[in-house]
Design a protein around this motif. Structure first.
Motif, short mmCIF file in Angstrom:
data_model
loop_
_atom_site.label_atom_id
_atom_site.label_comp_id
_atom_site.label_asym_id
_atom_site.label_seq_id
_atom_site.Cartn_x
_atom_site.Cartn_y
_atom_site.Cartn_z
N LEU A 98 -19.87 29.45 0.33
CA LEU A 98 -19.04 29.82 1.85
C LEU A 98 -18.03 30.71 1.51
O LEU A 98 -17.54 31.80 2.59
CB LEU A 98 -18.81 28.41 2.46
N ALA A 99 -17.29 30.29 0.45
CA ALA A 99 -16.02 31.27 0.15
C ALA A 99 -16.41 32.68 0.10
O ALA A 99 -15.65 33.60 0.22
CB ALA A 99 -15.26 30.79 -0.92
N GLU A 128 -19.85 21.97 10.17
CA GLU A 128 -20.72 21.22 8.98
C GLU A 128 -20.89 22.12 7.93
O GLU A 128 -20.90 21.40 6.87
CB GLU A 128 -22.27 20.95 9.61
N LEU A 129 -20.44 23.14 7.87
CA LEU A 129 -20.24 24.17 6.68
C LEU A 129 -18.88 24.00 6.09
O LEU A 129 -18.69 23.83 5.08
CB LEU A 129 -20.68 25.87 7.12
N VAL A 130 -17.89 24.23 6.82
CA VAL A 130 -16.61 24.52 6.48
C VAL A 130 -16.17 23.06 5.86
O VAL A 130 -15.56 22.95 5.27
CB VAL A 130 -15.60 24.83 7.81
N LYS A 131 -16.66 22.00 6.46
CA LYS A 131 -16.09 20.68 5.98
C LYS A 131 -17.24 20.09 4.86
O LYS A 131 -17.12 18.97 4.59
CB LYS A 131 -16.08 19.81 7.33
N ARG A 189 -7.90 27.58 2.31
CA ARG A 189 -7.86 26.45 1.59
C ARG A 189 -9.25 26.29 0.66
O ARG A 189 -9.09 25.78 -0.30
CB ARG A 189 -7.57 25.16 2.45
N LEU A 190 -10.34 26.56 1.49
CA LEU A 190 -11.52 26.59 0.90
C LEU A 190 -11.43 27.65 -0.22
O LEU A 190 -12.01 27.29 -1.26
CB LEU A 190 -12.54 26.88 1.84
#
Length: 112
Positions: free
Chosen positions: A28-29, A15-18, A55-56
Motif C-alpha cells: 500500500l505504501a 480496510e486497506l489503510v488500517k 504514517r504508513l
C-alpha cells in the motif's frame, strides 16, 4: 487525474489503510508513493489523509534493517521516492514533526 481517480479512491479504503498485515502495508505504501509521484506537485489527498499515508510510509522504513526480506527492494524504492520528491518538506508543511523524528530515529537505529 480523471483517469487515475478510481485508483486514488481504491487505495484509501479504510480496510486497506488500517490493515494489520506488514506485507499489505508495504504494498500500500508503494502504491501511495507511486500515486504521489504521478500527481506531483499536486497532492492527490486531503491533509488528514496525507498524514495517515505518511504514517504508513514511515512505518515501512523499520523493515529496511532486514536486507533479506522479500520486500526490501520495495522499501528501498519507497525511500527513494520519498527522498526524490521531497516528501519530508510536505510532512513539515503538514506539521508531522513526530513522524519526521520517528523516521530519522529509525534510520539511525538501522545504521547503528
Amino acid at each position: 487525474m480523471e483517469a487515475i481517480q478510481p485508483c486514488l479512491t481504491a487505495v484509501v479504503r479504510k480496510e486497506l489503510v488500517k490493515h494489520q498485515d506488514q506485507d499489505v502495508k508495504v504494498l500500500l505504501a508503494t502504491c501511495f508513493c507511486e500515486m504521489t509521484r504521478i500527481t506531483a506537485p499536486e497532492a492527490p489527498y486531503s491533509d488528514d489523509l496525507l498524514r495517515t499515508i505518511f504514517r504508513l510510509i514511515v512505518g515501512t522504513f523499520g523493515g529496511l534493517a532486514d536486507v533479506n526480506s522479500h520486500y526490501f527492494s520495495r522499501r528501498v524504492a519507497i525511500l527513494e521516492i520519498v527522498a526524490r520528491y521531497w516528501a519530508c518538506v510536505v510532512m513539515l508543511d503538514l506539521e508531522c514533526n513526530d513522524l519526521i523524528t520517528d523516521m530519522f530515529r529509525t534510520f539511525l537505529e538501522i545504521v547503528r
